[in-house]
Design an enzyme around this catalytic site. Sequence first.
Site, PDB file in Angstrom:
ATOM      1  CD  GLN A  16      -2.686   1.349   2.504  1.00  0.00           C
ATOM      2  OE1 GLN A  16      -3.216   2.393   2.771  1.00  0.00           O
ATOM      3  NE2 GLN A  16      -2.844   0.301   3.283  1.00  0.00           N
ATOM      4  CD  GLU A 138      -1.649   2.378   8.320  1.00  0.00           C
ATOM      5  OE1 GLU A 138      -1.400   2.590   7.135  1.00  0.00           O
ATOM      6  OE2 GLU A 138      -1.739   3.291   9.166  1.00  0.00           O
ATOM      7  CG  ASP A 167       0.654   1.016   4.766  1.00  0.00           C
ATOM      8  OD1 ASP A 167       1.849   0.948   5.107  1.00  0.00           O
ATOM      9  OD2 ASP A 167      -0.120   0.054   4.862  1.00  0.00           O
ATOM     10  N   GLY A 244      -7.251  20.985  19.183  1.00  0.00           N
ATOM     11  CA  GLY A 244      -6.863  22.357  18.875  1.00  0.00           C
ATOM     12  C   GLY A 244      -7.249  23.281  20.018  1.00  0.00           C
ATOM     13  N   GLY A 245      -7.189  24.579  19.764  1.00  0.00           N
ATOM     14  CA  GLY A 245      -7.500  25.568  20.797  1.00  0.00           C
ATOM     15  C   GLY A 245      -8.985  25.650  21.110  1.00  0.00           C
TER      16      GLY A 245
HETATM   17  C1  LIG Z   1       5.909  -4.651   3.441  1.00  0.00           C
HETATM   18  C2  LIG Z   1       6.975  -5.635   3.857  1.00  0.00           C
HETATM   19  C3  LIG Z   1       6.871  -5.894   5.357  1.00  0.00           C
HETATM   20  C4  LIG Z   1       6.699  -6.949   3.105  1.00  0.00           C
HETATM   21  O1  LIG Z   1       7.704  -7.903   3.424  1.00  0.00           O
HETATM   22  P1  LIG Z   1       8.005  -9.125   2.443  1.00  0.00           P
HETATM   23  O2  LIG Z   1       6.717  -9.636   1.899  1.00  0.00           O
HETATM   24  O3  LIG Z   1       8.880 -10.073   3.136  1.00  0.00           O
HETATM   25  O4  LIG Z   1       8.724  -8.443   1.196  1.00  0.00           O
HETATM   26  P2  LIG Z   1      10.193  -7.825   1.061  1.00  0.00           P
HETATM   27  O5  LIG Z   1      10.028  -6.484   0.468  1.00  0.00           O
HETATM   28  O6  LIG Z   1      10.993  -7.876   2.308  1.00  0.00           O
HETATM   29  O7  LIG Z   1      10.864  -8.860   0.057  1.00  0.00           O
HETATM   30  C5  LIG Z   1      10.387  -9.023  -1.219  1.00  0.00           C
HETATM   31  C6  LIG Z   1      10.950 -10.313  -1.761  1.00  0.00           C
HETATM   32  O8  LIG Z   1      10.486 -10.460  -3.099  1.00  0.00           O
HETATM   33  C7  LIG Z   1      11.584 -10.534  -3.963  1.00  0.00           C
HETATM   34  N1  LIG Z   1      11.281  -9.768  -5.178  1.00  0.00           N
HETATM   35  C8  LIG Z   1      10.659  -8.572  -5.247  1.00  0.00           C
HETATM   36  N2  LIG Z   1      10.574  -8.193  -6.531  1.00  0.00           N
HETATM   37  C9  LIG Z   1      11.156  -9.153  -7.270  1.00  0.00           C
HETATM   38  C10 LIG Z   1      11.379  -9.321  -8.661  1.00  0.00           C
HETATM   39  N3  LIG Z   1      10.951  -8.421  -9.534  1.00  0.00           N
HETATM   40  N4  LIG Z   1      12.033 -10.416  -9.057  1.00  0.00           N
HETATM   41  C11 LIG Z   1      12.473 -11.367  -8.189  1.00  0.00           C
HETATM   42  N5  LIG Z   1      12.269 -11.266  -6.863  1.00  0.00           N
HETATM   43  C12 LIG Z   1      11.621 -10.165  -6.412  1.00  0.00           C
HETATM   44  C13 LIG Z   1      12.745  -9.896  -3.234  1.00  0.00           C
HETATM   45  O9  LIG Z   1      13.968 -10.331  -3.693  1.00  0.00           O
HETATM   46  C14 LIG Z   1      12.464 -10.294  -1.804  1.00  0.00           C
HETATM   47  O10 LIG Z   1      12.935 -11.613  -1.613  1.00  0.00           O
HETATM   48  P3  LIG Z   1      14.277 -11.894  -0.732  1.00  0.00           P
HETATM   49  O11 LIG Z   1      13.894 -11.603   0.687  1.00  0.00           O
HETATM   50  O12 LIG Z   1      14.546 -13.314  -1.064  1.00  0.00           O
HETATM   51  O13 LIG Z   1      15.304 -10.939  -1.205  1.00  0.00           O
HETATM   52  C15 LIG Z   1       8.384  -5.123   3.479  1.00  0.00           C
HETATM   53  O14 LIG Z   1       8.456  -4.981   2.088  1.00  0.00           O
HETATM   54  C16 LIG Z   1       8.724  -3.775   4.133  1.00  0.00           C
HETATM   55  O15 LIG Z   1       9.020  -3.680   5.319  1.00  0.00           O
HETATM   56  N6  LIG Z   1       8.687  -2.697   3.317  1.00  0.00           N
HETATM   57  C17 LIG Z   1       9.081  -1.378   3.760  1.00  0.00           C
HETATM   58  C18 LIG Z   1       8.023  -0.760   4.598  1.00  0.00           C
HETATM   59  C19 LIG Z   1       6.710  -0.682   3.895  1.00  0.00           C
HETATM   60  O16 LIG Z   1       6.574  -0.132   2.822  1.00  0.00           O
HETATM   61  N7  LIG Z   1       5.693  -1.239   4.559  1.00  0.00           N
HETATM   62  C20 LIG Z   1       4.320  -0.980   4.206  1.00  0.00           C
HETATM   63  C21 LIG Z   1       3.826  -1.814   3.156  1.00  0.00           C
HETATM   64  S1  LIG Z   1       2.199  -1.301   2.837  1.00  0.00           S
END
Ligand SMILES: CC(C)(COP(=O)(O)OP(=O)(O)OC[C@H]1O[C@@H](n2cnc3c(N)ncnc32)[C@H](O)[C@@H]1OP(=O)(O)O)[C@@H](O)C(=O)NCCC(=O)NCCS
Length: 423
Positions: A16, A138, A167, A244-245
């Site tokens: 998101q 979030e 988010d 607020g105030g």
């Molecule tokens: C949201 C979140 C918790 C999700 O965690 P997650 O599902 O484990 O996803 P990540 O972003 O950590 O990892 C994505 C995985 O997909 C893989 N991936 C993503 N795009 C890819 C692509 N085009 N090709 C191949 N692999 C891909 C990545 O390599 C990663 O795998 P790895 O851990 O083996 O390297 C994390 O992305 C995060 O903390 N983001 C930053 C904060 C944020 O935006 N949070 C709010 C989200 S609404």
Amino acid sequence: MEALKGVRILDMTHVQAGPTCSQLLAWMGADVIKLENPQGDATRGQLRDVPNADSLYFTMLNCNKRSITVNMKSAEGKQVFVDLLKKCHIIMENFGPGVLDRFGFTWQKIHELNPKIVMGSIKGFGSRGPYADFKAYENVAQAMGGAMSTTGVPDGPPFVTGAQIGDTGTGLHLAIGMLAALRQADRTGEGQYVEVAMMDGVMNLCRVKFRDHQRLTRGDMPEYSVPTYKGMGEVPRAGNDSGGGQLGNAIHCKPHGANDWLYIVVQEAVWEPLAKRIGPDLGIPDLATDSRFATIGERRKNQQLMWTLINKFAEKHTKRELMAILNPLDVPCGPIMSTQDLANDEHVHGRDMWVELDHPQRGKWWNVGMPIKLSASPAMIKRSPTLGEHTDEVLKEVLGYDQARINSLRSAGAFSVPPKKAA
Ligand SMILES: CC(C)(COP(=O)(O)OP(=O)(O)OC[C@H]1O[C@@H](n2cnc3c(N)ncnc32)[C@H](O)[C@@H]1OP(=O)(O)O)[C@@H](O)C(=O)NCCC(=O)NCCS
């Protein structure tokens, strides 16, 4: 759709926080190329309401984008990524910590490949500091940015807010930062790295609570309806106080259902007409001159009684009736509107804030519209793309690849995940 015409964005965001930002930029006219993991943004399949169709979670955050799939773990996929990077003005991502670095693309590397590109990055807690290695969603950001500790009532648990301040709020911050960086890059030819941590974004949105945090070192806060005192340390949860105030609160109205409430701000200037209007019905004809409410200081001191009196008056009226009574008196007020109220509201429809769209997999559906209205550049909302819908189109149009090259990249696995080996 003219404001960002000509700006091309390589959008690697998911879930998101990032997609909300790139959708807004697409609605302002940017060409947003959503580069997806070949399995697709995880939200495509989350909370599905129609079998085998992209979920509303995905469709409501990814309108007006083009989707391509690229396997960033293959050499051929990385080459496509590099080629795209060189053709884009912005690259943006909100992966977990270190994901892009593990692909081999640190900011330094990206900057080297395209010195003018602006890179937007959302992390839960930023790239440095004790929390930098943690992932966030979030409510984690709401918890850690100060929102939850200040939402709710003092003797109840902390609460999250329905507005997605962690988010979507962070996505808005990122959009502002990237547009500023884009302006600078246009002037200097140099891009820069724009980082927004969700925790920081939530703190920014809780700014007034940090105002109060510091006021508590000097005294109490008389406008709060809950007890406060000098040296209290933590800003308390204060229910529906105005923040607020001016004094404010939610007033329960007829027929006293879950959303039969009207939020009222008893602005200093409106007390007299308000008191003159409600006093006689309450059997207190001289309420306007009652010394317990004569000044804002007295009203703060006696606010529980004031709210009791206003609630008593409201018992005979629906929220809309009460609003109709208060509007001519210039009392700022608004009914608590449910999602149902909003989806059917004439004002909302008139402002294109509830927009009907069509989708090849799910049929008709609705999206919340574009809240930023540019007079010369109105948004035209188009449905979200299906997974990889524009892979060939983008490779041909943006990168000038021919079909033979696309076919050979495809058979090398640049756009797909390798099939699972049989056990
Ligand atoms: C949201 C979140 C918790 C999700 O965690 P997650 O599902 O484990 O996803 P990540 O972003 O950590 O990892 C994505 C995985 O997909 C893989 N991936 C993503 N795009 C890819 C692509 N085009 N090709 C191949 N692999 C891909 C990545 O390599 C990663 O795998 P790895 O851990 O083996 O390297 C994390 O992305 C995060 O903390 N983001 C930053 C904060 C944020 O935006 N949070 C709010 C989200 S609404």
